[in-house]
Write a protein that holds these residues in place. Structure first.
Motif, mmCIF file in Angstrom:
data_model
loop_
_atom_site.group_PDB
_atom_site.id
_atom_site.type_symbol
_atom_site.label_atom_id
_atom_site.label_comp_id
_atom_site.label_asym_id
_atom_site.label_seq_id
_atom_site.Cartn_x
_atom_site.Cartn_y
_atom_site.Cartn_z
ATOM 1 N N ILE A 79 -23.344 -18.881 -7.081
ATOM 2 C CA ILE A 79 -22.070 -18.990 -6.353
ATOM 3 C C ILE A 79 -21.219 -20.113 -6.938
ATOM 4 C CG2 ILE A 79 -21.030 -19.596 -4.130
ATOM 5 C CD1 ILE A 79 -23.359 -18.116 -2.776
ATOM 6 N N GLY A 80 -21.890 -21.263 -7.231
ATOM 7 C CA GLY A 80 -21.164 -22.387 -7.832
ATOM 8 C C GLY A 80 -20.577 -22.024 -9.188
ATOM 9 N N SER A 81 -21.353 -21.283 -9.985
ATOM 10 C CA SER A 81 -20.864 -20.855 -11.301
ATOM 11 C C SER A 81 -19.676 -19.913 -11.151
ATOM 12 C CB SER A 81 -21.989 -20.164 -12.077
ATOM 13 O OG SER A 81 -23.052 -21.048 -12.310
ATOM 14 N N LYS A 82 -19.750 -19.011 -10.165
ATOM 15 C CA LYS A 82 -18.636 -18.086 -9.926
ATOM 16 C C LYS A 82 -17.364 -18.849 -9.541
ATOM 17 C CE LYS A 82 -21.195 -13.916 -8.587
ATOM 18 N NZ LYS A 82 -21.491 -12.957 -7.502
ATOM 19 N N ARG A 83 -17.545 -19.902 -8.728
ATOM 20 C CA ARG A 83 -16.374 -20.701 -8.322
ATOM 21 C C ARG A 83 -15.732 -21.356 -9.550
ATOM 22 N NH1 ARG A 83 -19.528 -22.758 -3.622
ATOM 23 N NH2 ARG A 83 -18.886 -21.558 -1.808
ATOM 24 N N GLU A 84 -16.592 -21.880 -10.449
ATOM 25 C CA GLU A 84 -16.066 -22.520 -11.650
ATOM 26 C C GLU A 84 -15.331 -21.511 -12.525
ATOM 27 O OE1 GLU A 84 -19.055 -24.643 -13.744
ATOM 28 O OE2 GLU A 84 -19.586 -25.916 -12.049
ATOM 29 N N LYS A 86 -13.942 -18.753 -11.497
ATOM 30 C CA LYS A 86 -12.695 -18.403 -10.813
ATOM 31 C C LYS A 86 -11.624 -19.464 -11.063
ATOM 32 C CE LYS A 86 -10.685 -17.395 -6.287
ATOM 33 N NZ LYS A 86 -10.919 -17.254 -4.838
ATOM 34 N N GLN A 87 -12.034 -20.729 -10.982
ATOM 35 C CA GLN A 87 -11.084 -21.822 -11.203
ATOM 36 C C GLN A 87 -10.496 -21.749 -12.615
ATOM 37 O OE1 GLN A 87 -12.814 -25.686 -10.606
ATOM 38 N NE2 GLN A 87 -10.973 -26.782 -11.202
ATOM 39 N N LYS A 88 -11.367 -21.466 -13.606
ATOM 40 C CA LYS A 88 -10.891 -21.370 -14.983
ATOM 41 C C LYS A 88 -9.953 -20.173 -15.162
ATOM 42 C CE LYS A 88 -13.140 -24.878 -16.657
ATOM 43 N NZ LYS A 88 -12.392 -26.082 -17.113
ATOM 44 N N LEU A 89 -10.304 -19.044 -14.546
ATOM 45 C CA LEU A 89 -9.473 -17.849 -14.661
ATOM 46 C C LEU A 89 -8.095 -18.071 -14.031
ATOM 47 C CD1 LEU A 89 -12.086 -15.033 -13.868
ATOM 48 C CD2 LEU A 89 -11.002 -15.498 -16.079
ATOM 49 N N VAL A 90 -8.068 -18.719 -12.871
ATOM 50 C CA VAL A 90 -6.788 -19.018 -12.210
ATOM 51 C C VAL A 90 -5.955 -19.947 -13.088
ATOM 52 C CG1 VAL A 90 -5.728 -20.190 -10.240
ATOM 53 C CG2 VAL A 90 -7.639 -18.613 -9.877
ATOM 54 N N ALA A 272 -4.762 -31.702 -18.648
ATOM 55 C CA ALA A 272 -5.206 -33.027 -19.096
ATOM 56 C C ALA A 272 -6.254 -33.614 -18.153
ATOM 57 C CB ALA A 272 -4.005 -33.970 -19.208
ATOM 58 N N VAL A 273 -6.041 -33.433 -16.857
ATOM 59 C CA VAL A 273 -6.980 -33.968 -15.868
ATOM 60 C C VAL A 273 -8.328 -33.249 -15.954
ATOM 61 C CG1 VAL A 273 -7.444 -34.121 -13.394
ATOM 62 C CG2 VAL A 273 -5.240 -34.856 -14.280
ATOM 63 N N GLU A 274 -8.292 -31.938 -16.161
ATOM 64 C CA GLU A 274 -9.534 -31.165 -16.232
ATOM 65 C C GLU A 274 -10.375 -31.554 -17.440
ATOM 66 O OE1 GLU A 274 -10.974 -29.177 -14.033
ATOM 67 O OE2 GLU A 274 -9.336 -29.800 -12.723
ATOM 68 N N ARG A 275 -9.753 -32.154 -18.439
ATOM 69 C CA ARG A 275 -10.512 -32.571 -19.621
ATOM 70 C C ARG A 275 -11.302 -33.856 -19.379
ATOM 71 N NH1 ARG A 275 -5.931 -30.441 -22.657
ATOM 72 N NH2 ARG A 275 -4.888 -32.457 -22.570
ATOM 73 N N ILE A 276 -11.027 -34.532 -18.272
ATOM 74 C CA ILE A 276 -11.732 -35.785 -17.974
ATOM 75 C C ILE A 276 -13.163 -35.465 -17.543
ATOM 76 C CG2 ILE A 276 -11.828 -37.805 -16.465
ATOM 77 C CD1 ILE A 276 -8.799 -37.653 -16.211
ATOM 78 N N ASP A 385 -10.975 -9.541 -13.917
ATOM 79 C CA ASP A 385 -12.158 -10.420 -13.816
ATOM 80 C C ASP A 385 -12.220 -11.117 -12.461
ATOM 81 O OD1 ASP A 385 -12.970 -9.731 -16.338
ATOM 82 O OD2 ASP A 385 -12.088 -11.473 -17.327
ATOM 83 N N LEU A 386 -11.083 -11.545 -11.968
ATOM 84 C CA LEU A 386 -11.049 -12.199 -10.651
ATOM 85 C C LEU A 386 -11.480 -11.225 -9.551
ATOM 86 C CD1 LEU A 386 -7.748 -14.286 -10.874
ATOM 87 C CD2 LEU A 386 -10.048 -15.194 -10.573
ATOM 88 N N ALA A 387 -11.032 -9.998 -9.659
ATOM 89 C CA ALA A 387 -11.423 -8.983 -8.660
ATOM 90 C C ALA A 387 -12.901 -8.682 -8.736
ATOM 91 C CB ALA A 387 -10.605 -7.697 -8.883
ATOM 92 N N GLY A 388 -13.506 -8.861 -9.919
ATOM 93 C CA GLY A 388 -14.932 -8.561 -10.086
ATOM 94 C C GLY A 388 -15.871 -9.666 -9.643
ATOM 95 N N LEU A 389 -15.326 -10.813 -9.289
ATOM 96 C CA LEU A 389 -16.160 -11.919 -8.814
ATOM 97 C C LEU A 389 -16.503 -11.700 -7.337
ATOM 98 C CD1 LEU A 389 -14.480 -15.041 -10.468
ATOM 99 C CD2 LEU A 389 -16.684 -14.042 -11.026
ATOM 100 N N ASP A 390 -17.693 -11.139 -7.103
ATOM 101 C CA ASP A 390 -18.133 -10.861 -5.732
ATOM 102 C C ASP A 390 -18.983 -12.012 -5.237
ATOM 103 O OD1 ASP A 390 -18.950 -9.882 -3.345
ATOM 104 O OD2 ASP A 390 -19.974 -8.105 -4.114
#
Length: 393
Positions: A79-84, A86-90, A272-276, A385-390
């Motif tokens: 679930i945690g990996s899916k959230r990550e 999803k965040q990257k896809l968004v 830039a912030v995500e690279r920290i 891909d976002l729709a496929g994240l169940d």
């Protein structure tokens, strides 16, 4: 609870063939058989008395629970990996949408002017950004230094070696002189012979378990390593830290200005912030546990050797604390150094992204229709891909 009473001796007598029983086991079997007239223990009755069936049942239950725990942990990790993901896809979708908007609405000259104005504002806010980095650097150093005090407190308990009372059966022999004369041999009159008789007795003694001492040391190292990993990972609350960085940049802009495009700042800022990243550190478990095991060889000690074990336990704890202190200080140095590196590169990285957006627009305009189609394809794939994240799986 309640405790299960077992007999390892009866269990051994149940599973071992007679020819492999040692002297003490043979004696125990004889004692048990002597307790009851007209009854002889066999493998089945020894197994019943040992009561190991209940233990085996409990172990099966524990194993089943462990498998469920592992399954739950894997599911949480998934679930945690899916959230990550999803965040990257968004983030990709937002980035592509912004570039697509620039391609449709802006020209290079107007975007370049906006970019130059934004860069100047961001560079003017460098002091605010640096103050956020310095605040969290001091906070991390204090948190990790406080951990060393906690580790030293925990070590006090680890130095203690408890003595225990035990009993065991020992065999010994007695000898006595008896007459060896016989009526049919006159020459044997007055002669004697020595008769040796085996006996058994229960001896009470005080001992200390070397295994327990080593286990305490190993548990101390494992617990300390976990604490160091957890504290170093959370010494800087990365989510809050990133929010504060973003806030320090937002403070130098007027988001209420209709002529200001907030996405021009927010998109590169998010990137830039995500690279920290902040390193999480743990102890070299294998090295420390090998150090412990090399110090002890016996299973248990008795008498004066108990004091020697306590001395050795305290010495090894001191040795571990010295090594842990060095590693913890190295951990502090790594985190502070990483923050300093992130601090020095953050503003240049952010402004570089802004300049890159202008260069990207220049390139995109030369193949506008083709690039627009590429952006649309990316957005379609991201949405699929976002729709496929169940998250219910």
């Amino acid at each position: 609870m309640p405790p299960i009473f077992i007999s390892s001796r009866c269990y051994d007598l149940a599973i071992k063939p007679e020819q492999s029983l040692n002297e003490e086991e043979l004696h125990s079997r004889q004692q048990l058989n002597d307790m009851f007239a007209d009854f002889t223990f066999n493998a089945s009755t020894f197994a019943a008395v040992s009561n190991f069936t209940k233990v085996t049942s409990k172990l099966d239950t524990v194993k089943a629970k462990k498998e469920q725990i592992l399954a739950d942990r894997f599911n949480n990790l998934l679930i945690g990996s899916k959230r990550e993901v999803k965040q990257k896809l968004v983030q990709i979708a937002d980035d592509v949408t912004y570039k697509r908007k620039n391609l449709l609405e802006d020209d290079v000259e107007s975007l370049a002017k906006k970019q130059q104005a934004v860069v100047k504002r961001i560079e003017a806010g460098t002091v605010k950004v640096n103050s956020v980095f310095e605040k969290y650097s001091i906070q991390a150093e204090k948190t990790l230094t406080r951990l060393l005090t906690d580790i030293n407190q925990n070590a006090i308990q680890v130095k203690q070696v408890q003595s225990q009372s035990g009993s065991r059966e020992e065999s010994y022999t007695t000898s006595r002189e008896v007459s060896d004369s016989s009526w049919y041999n006159p020459f044997s009159y007055g002669s004697t012979r020595t008769v040796i008789s085996p006996h058994y007795r229960t001896v009470n003694y005080t001992y200390a378990s070397v295994h327990d001492a080593v286990s305490k040391l190993e548990s101390f190292v494992v617990d300390t390593s976990k604490a160091l990993y957890d504290v170093s990972e959370n010494a800087i609350q990365l989510g809050l830290f990133k929010q504060d960085i973003k806030a320090s940049i937002r403070d130098v802009f007027d988001f209420s200005d209709d002529d200001f495009d907030p996405e021009m700042v927010l998109m590169p800022l998010n990137n830039a912030v995500e690279r920290i990243t902040i390193p999480a550190v743990s102890l070299d478990l294998d090295a420390h546990i090998n150090t412990i095991r090399q110090q002890f060889s016996a299973e248990q000690v008795e008498g004066d050797d108990i004091a020697q074990l306590r001395t050795e336990q305290a010495r090894v704890v001191t040795l571990l604390l010295q090594d842990i202190s060095v590693e913890l200080k190295q951990c502090i140095y790594q985190i502070v150094a990483k923050l300093a590196k992130e601090q020095s590169s953050f503003i240049p990285s952010l402004t570089k992204d802004l300049v890159a957006n202008v260069e990207q627009l220049k390139q995109d305009l030369t193949h506008k229709e083709e690039v627009l189609k590429g952006y649309d394809d990316v957005l379609q794939k991201v949405n699929t891909d976002l729709a496929g994240l169940d998250f219910n799986q």
